[in-house]
Design an enzyme around this catalytic site. Sequence first.
Site, PDB file in Angstrom:
ATOM      1  N   ARG A   1       0.905  -0.957  -0.648  1.00 35.09           N
ATOM      2  CA  ARG A   1      -0.032  -0.158  -0.308  1.00 35.09           C
ATOM      3  C   ARG A   1       0.939   1.076   0.247  1.00 35.09           C
ATOM      4  NH1 ARG A   1      -3.934  -0.486   4.829  1.00 35.09           N
ATOM      5  NH2 ARG A   1      -5.114  -1.964   3.681  1.00 35.09           N
TER       6      ARG A   1
ATOM      7  N   ARG B   1      -2.406   6.718   9.501  1.00 32.34           N
ATOM      8  CA  ARG B   1      -2.518   6.270   8.289  1.00 32.34           C
ATOM      9  C   ARG B   1      -2.511   7.435   6.696  1.00 32.34           C
ATOM     10  NH1 ARG B   1      -4.482   0.584   8.089  1.00 32.34           N
ATOM     11  NH2 ARG B   1      -3.836  -0.504   9.975  1.00 32.34           N
TER      12      ARG B   1
ATOM     13  N   LYS C   1      -4.748   1.143  14.500  1.00 37.02           N
ATOM     14  CA  LYS C   1      -4.576   1.978  13.480  1.00 37.02           C
ATOM     15  C   LYS C   1      -5.290   3.077  14.470  1.00 37.02           C
ATOM     16  CE  LYS C   1      -6.931  -0.956  10.610  1.00 37.02           C
ATOM     17  NZ  LYS C   1      -7.423  -1.534   9.522  1.00 37.02           N
TER      18      LYS C   1
ATOM     19  N   LYS D   1      -6.431   7.179  11.734  1.00 36.20           N
ATOM     20  CA  LYS D   1      -6.956   7.864  10.536  1.00 36.20           C
ATOM     21  C   LYS D   1      -7.154   9.074  10.781  1.00 36.20           C
ATOM     22  CE  LYS D   1      -8.008   3.173   8.586  1.00 36.20           C
ATOM     23  NZ  LYS D   1      -8.579   2.471   7.568  1.00 36.20           N
TER      24      LYS D   1
ATOM     25  N   CYS E   1     -14.958  -3.427  -1.507  1.00 32.76           N
ATOM     26  CA  CYS E   1     -13.569  -3.925  -0.308  1.00 32.76           C
ATOM     27  C   CYS E   1     -12.824  -4.541  -1.374  1.00 32.76           C
ATOM     28  CB  CYS E   1     -14.111  -3.844   1.590  1.00 32.76           C
ATOM     29  SG  CYS E   1     -14.663  -5.662   1.010  1.00 32.76           S
TER      30      CYS E   1
ATOM     31  N   CYS F   1      -7.666 -10.854   0.353  1.00 41.18           N
ATOM     32  CA  CYS F   1      -7.763 -10.461   1.759  1.00 41.18           C
ATOM     33  C   CYS F   1      -8.045 -11.953   2.764  1.00 41.18           C
ATOM     34  CB  CYS F   1      -8.875  -9.733   1.585  1.00 41.18           C
ATOM     35  SG  CYS F   1      -8.920  -9.285   4.048  1.00 41.18           S
TER      36      CYS F   1
ATOM     37  N   CYS G   1     -16.246  -8.899   4.771  1.00 47.45           N
ATOM     38  CA  CYS G   1     -16.944  -8.832   6.420  1.00 47.45           C
ATOM     39  C   CYS G   1     -16.769  -7.220   6.907  1.00 47.45           C
ATOM     40  CB  CYS G   1     -15.428  -9.736   6.613  1.00 47.45           C
ATOM     41  SG  CYS G   1     -14.524  -7.961   7.015  1.00 47.45           S
TER      42      CYS G   1
ATOM     43  N   CYS H   1     -14.325  -2.275   4.868  1.00 55.55           N
ATOM     44  CA  CYS H   1     -13.533  -1.659   4.609  1.00 55.55           C
ATOM     45  C   CYS H   1     -13.768  -0.170   3.423  1.00 55.55           C
ATOM     46  CB  CYS H   1     -12.454  -1.838   4.167  1.00 55.55           C
ATOM     47  SG  CYS H   1     -11.168  -3.271   5.463  1.00 55.55           S
TER      48      CYS H   1
HETATM   49 FE1  SRM Z   1      -9.214  -2.003   5.499  1.00 56.86          FE
HETATM   50  C1  SRM Z   1      -7.881  -4.487   7.253  1.00 56.86           C
HETATM   51  C2  SRM Z   1      -8.237  -3.813   3.323  1.00 56.86           C
HETATM   52  C3  SRM Z   1     -10.262   0.710   4.025  1.00 56.86           C
HETATM   53  C4  SRM Z   1     -11.422  -1.640   8.703  1.00 56.86           C
HETATM   54  N1  SRM Z   1      -8.503  -4.061   5.363  1.00 56.86           N
HETATM   55  C5  SRM Z   1      -8.116  -4.740   6.116  1.00 56.86           C
HETATM   56  C6  SRM Z   1      -7.202  -6.057   5.253  1.00 56.86           C
HETATM   57  C7  SRM Z   1      -5.491  -5.062   5.659  1.00 56.86           C
HETATM   58  C8  SRM Z   1      -6.616  -7.040   5.851  1.00 56.86           C
HETATM   59  C9  SRM Z   1      -5.862  -7.480   6.682  1.00 56.86           C
HETATM   60  O1  SRM Z   1      -5.673  -6.742   7.465  1.00 56.86           O
HETATM   61  O2  SRM Z   1      -5.399  -8.620   6.320  1.00 56.86           O
HETATM   62  C10 SRM Z   1      -7.221  -5.734   3.479  1.00 56.86           C
HETATM   63  C11 SRM Z   1      -6.209  -5.629   2.735  1.00 56.86           C
HETATM   64  C12 SRM Z   1      -7.500  -6.041   0.967  1.00 56.86           C
HETATM   65  C13 SRM Z   1      -6.015  -6.846   0.493  1.00 56.86           C
HETATM   66  O3  SRM Z   1      -6.324  -8.234   0.176  1.00 56.86           O
HETATM   67  O4  SRM Z   1      -5.939  -5.584  -0.628  1.00 56.86           O
HETATM   68  C14 SRM Z   1      -7.666  -4.283   3.912  1.00 56.86           C
HETATM   69  N2  SRM Z   1      -9.197  -1.018   3.795  1.00 56.86           N
HETATM   70  C15 SRM Z   1      -8.972  -1.900   2.793  1.00 56.86           C
HETATM   71  C16 SRM Z   1      -8.665  -1.022   1.605  1.00 56.86           C
HETATM   72  C17 SRM Z   1      -8.098  -1.789  -0.210  1.00 56.86           C
HETATM   73  C18 SRM Z   1     -10.208  -1.403   1.264  1.00 56.86           C
HETATM   74  C19 SRM Z   1     -10.273  -0.760   0.191  1.00 56.86           C
HETATM   75  O5  SRM Z   1     -11.363  -1.720  -1.287  1.00 56.86           O
HETATM   76  O6  SRM Z   1     -10.296   0.341  -0.596  1.00 56.86           O
HETATM   77  C20 SRM Z   1      -8.930  -0.123   1.880  1.00 56.86           C
HETATM   78  C21 SRM Z   1      -7.779   0.781   2.259  1.00 56.86           C
HETATM   79  C22 SRM Z   1      -6.710   1.748   2.801  1.00 56.86           C
HETATM   80  C23 SRM Z   1      -6.197   2.513   2.245  1.00 56.86           C
HETATM   81  O7  SRM Z   1      -5.625   2.746   1.540  1.00 56.86           O
HETATM   82  O8  SRM Z   1      -5.648   3.099   3.413  1.00 56.86           O
HETATM   83  C24 SRM Z   1      -9.080   0.033   3.467  1.00 56.86           C
HETATM   84  N3  SRM Z   1     -10.984  -0.394   6.324  1.00 56.86           N
HETATM   85  C25 SRM Z   1     -10.270   0.928   5.123  1.00 56.86           C
HETATM   86  C26 SRM Z   1     -11.802   1.360   6.170  1.00 56.86           C
HETATM   87  C27 SRM Z   1     -12.024   3.158   5.437  1.00 56.86           C
HETATM   88  C28 SRM Z   1     -11.446   3.640   6.076  1.00 56.86           C
HETATM   89  O9  SRM Z   1     -10.464   4.041   6.270  1.00 56.86           O
HETATM   90  O10 SRM Z   1     -11.468   4.952   5.599  1.00 56.86           O
HETATM   91  C29 SRM Z   1     -11.946   1.222   6.985  1.00 56.86           C
HETATM   92  C30 SRM Z   1     -12.802   1.241   8.201  1.00 56.86           C
HETATM   93  C31 SRM Z   1     -12.888   2.154   8.570  1.00 56.86           C
HETATM   94  C32 SRM Z   1     -11.759   2.208  10.348  1.00 56.86           C
HETATM   95  O11 SRM Z   1     -10.943   2.158  10.452  1.00 56.86           O
HETATM   96  O12 SRM Z   1     -12.536   1.912  11.429  1.00 56.86           O
HETATM   97  C33 SRM Z   1     -11.156   0.084   7.300  1.00 56.86           C
HETATM   98  N4  SRM Z   1      -9.894  -2.779   7.379  1.00 56.86           N
HETATM   99  C34 SRM Z   1     -10.536  -2.602   8.610  1.00 56.86           C
HETATM  100  C35 SRM Z   1     -11.162  -3.489   8.937  1.00 56.86           C
HETATM  101  C36 SRM Z   1     -10.889  -3.433  10.702  1.00 56.86           C
HETATM  102  C37 SRM Z   1     -10.007  -1.672  11.706  1.00 56.86           C
HETATM  103  C38 SRM Z   1     -11.491  -2.162  13.187  1.00 56.86           C
HETATM  104  O13 SRM Z   1     -11.279  -1.191  14.005  1.00 56.86           O
HETATM  105  O14 SRM Z   1     -12.328  -2.791  13.150  1.00 56.86           O
HETATM  106  C39 SRM Z   1      -9.810  -4.067   9.409  1.00 56.86           C
HETATM  107  C40 SRM Z   1      -8.823  -5.276  10.061  1.00 56.86           C
HETATM  108  C41 SRM Z   1      -8.005  -4.663  10.981  1.00 56.86           C
HETATM  109  O15 SRM Z   1      -7.998  -4.432  11.028  1.00 56.86           O
HETATM  110  O16 SRM Z   1      -8.232  -5.980  11.826  1.00 56.86           O
HETATM  111  C42 SRM Z   1      -8.644  -3.753   7.844  1.00 56.86           C
HETATM  112 FE1  SF4 Z   2     -11.478  -7.888   3.765  1.00 53.62          FE
HETATM  113 FE2  SF4 Z   2     -13.700  -7.331   5.446  1.00 53.62          FE
HETATM  114 FE3  SF4 Z   2     -11.336  -5.199   4.802  1.00 53.62          FE
HETATM  115 FE4  SF4 Z   2     -13.274  -6.452   2.910  1.00 53.62          FE
HETATM  116  S1  SF4 Z   2     -13.741  -5.299   4.694  1.00 53.62           S
HETATM  117  S2  SF4 Z   2     -11.378  -5.549   2.402  1.00 53.62           S
HETATM  118  S3  SF4 Z   2     -13.152  -8.583   3.292  1.00 53.62           S
HETATM  119  S4  SF4 Z   2     -11.089  -6.987   5.324  1.00 53.62           S
END
Ligand code: SRM
Ligand code: SF4
Length: 566
Positions: free
Chosen positions: A77, A146, A210, A212, A431, A437, A476, A480
Amino acid sequence: MNDDPKTQRSGVEIIKDNSDYLRGTIEQGLADPITGAIAEDDTALLKFHGSYQQDDRDLRQERRKQKLEPAYSFMIRVRMPAGVCTPEQWLDLDRVANTHANGSLRLTTRQTFQLHGILKRNLKRTIREINETLLDTIAACGDVNRNVMCNPNPHQSEVHANVYEYAKQISEHLLPKTRAYHQIWLDEKPVAGTPETDEPLYGKVYLPRKFKVVIAVPPSNDVDIYAHDLGFIAIVENEKLTGFNVTVGGGMGMTHSEPETFPRLADVIGFCKPEQVLEVAEHVVKTQRDFGDRGNRKHARLKYTIDDRGVEWFKGELESRLGWALEPAKPYQFTDNGDRYGWVKGADGKRHVTLFIENGRIRDTDDYPMMTGLREIAKIHKGDFRVTANQNLIIASVAENQKAKIERLIKQYKLDDGTAHSALRLNSMACVAFPTCGLAMAESERYLPGLITKLEEVMLDAGLRDDAITLRMTGCPNGCARPYIAEIGFVGKSVGHYNVYLGGGFHGQRLGKLYREGITEEKILAELTPVIKRYAKERDDGEHFGDFVIRKEYVREVRAGRDFHS
Ligand code: SRM
Ligand code: SF4
């Protein structure tokens, strides 16, 4: 609640503590030719360097049967505040994606790029090549701040340009100071006799989770300000930026069947002047560093620190650290959280065109040479590119005499300036989910386009082709694609089964509510068709879908994250 971070620590806390400022044994792991993976503890540290170890989930079972290790590869990333990159950087990333990754680029919901499918032996060279193009991947993931988001078009107005500068400054100000990144990936030699930095902002164990940050310029809330730990809402008077309302405690992630986890919208806690932004950001981070839960990672985000102790407590703690009080918040108004497609003219007279990139995936297919088209544009473009928070792309700052050329390429390569699709599709996001993922429970990016095609028939039938309804899907409950603030949210429960949430706010101001649990496509269509038809017939003038489903009592209004499940 965990008041003593020293006594109750999650496994990741111990890994960070023992990592020598994020080094661990990553270097040794990269050099080990026996496996395509790195050591388990190092996978947690690697995130701070902007990379995740993944495996191809489409191949998991087959490889298990054949007694092979999973098909490991790495996702990278990029850190790219506000989603801005130059045409040269675009071409470099395109080349890197086609040589070391899986031949595609993924625009993310936080305005940056992800590359997938990089083999361990190519990881270091890929990160180095990204750095050579003057981008980096530092702190793109991990328990730190981030990628900093902001409204993506600085050329729209002087205020947007101003705000972009703050996004960059915040990003720099909150970067970790360890040289581990430079030493591991860029071969920087440790300077003999120089002690390692003590990470003045983060400390040795960084943040509990994390973090943000986002900046929004009303009336557009395209960055979904309420979904982030810390936000700044630009306040503009007489076309000048006078300061920012400060928001804290937003977040989306939750776990199915664990009601103590929930999405939460950020609270507005006051106003600060532009020159106070960095100080506010630093002390919000430090407060979370000192009070966030280090025992339970599912309870470690700032949203829980604030929800447990109260917003007033948080504000008091912040102000005592600042040594001054925030002013009362100023009035502001958001109107939507979507993108404006097609061409617009900026304050500087330059042209900008927003293209729809379905779910942010850039790749060539037989009938849609999207990646090639964008490459051809990058070869002649003199302005820059901007990734939006809705996974779309702005070709920005096009000079008047370049416009016709770019328009020709857009047509030639069938790139989509928003005219070809229904408003439902144009306001959708999914997502990544399968196959990369590791946390996906159901399809998302690969599935949503087909589901939308079916829902489009219903919308068309109801005469709603051009009516915007925000619709988001995640594989899930981590959220995201920020599904809990969409008017229709689908959240994967298991393969082929989704929770359906309704009633999110059109401009990201309200959480949706669970409407149906764990249903299949057939059920989704059967459940949503009558609601959409009724919306077409019975909505009030200008009434948004999310407001309508609450008024007609399909779901109850959610007023606070804590009530999300009740
Ligand atoms: Fe996310 C984890 C993809 C934005 C909440 N996110 C992940 C992981 C890295 C899975 C992992 O931990 O193994 C995913 C990788 C998938 C892949 O194969 O690429 C993933 N997140 C993404 C992306 C690529 C989704 C997309 O389709 O664009 C976004 C990348 C953002 C970036 O450039 O930095 C992405 N993730 C978000 C957002 C939206 C935002 O930030 O505005 C959220 C919700 C906001 C938040 O943080 O609360 C988000 N991602 C999560 C979470 C849940 C965090 C939590 O507080 O519970 C996880 C899981 C974790 O952290 O344990 C996670
Ligand atoms: Fe993966 Fe869940 Fe984030 Fe989708 S919402 S990219 S399934 S961690």
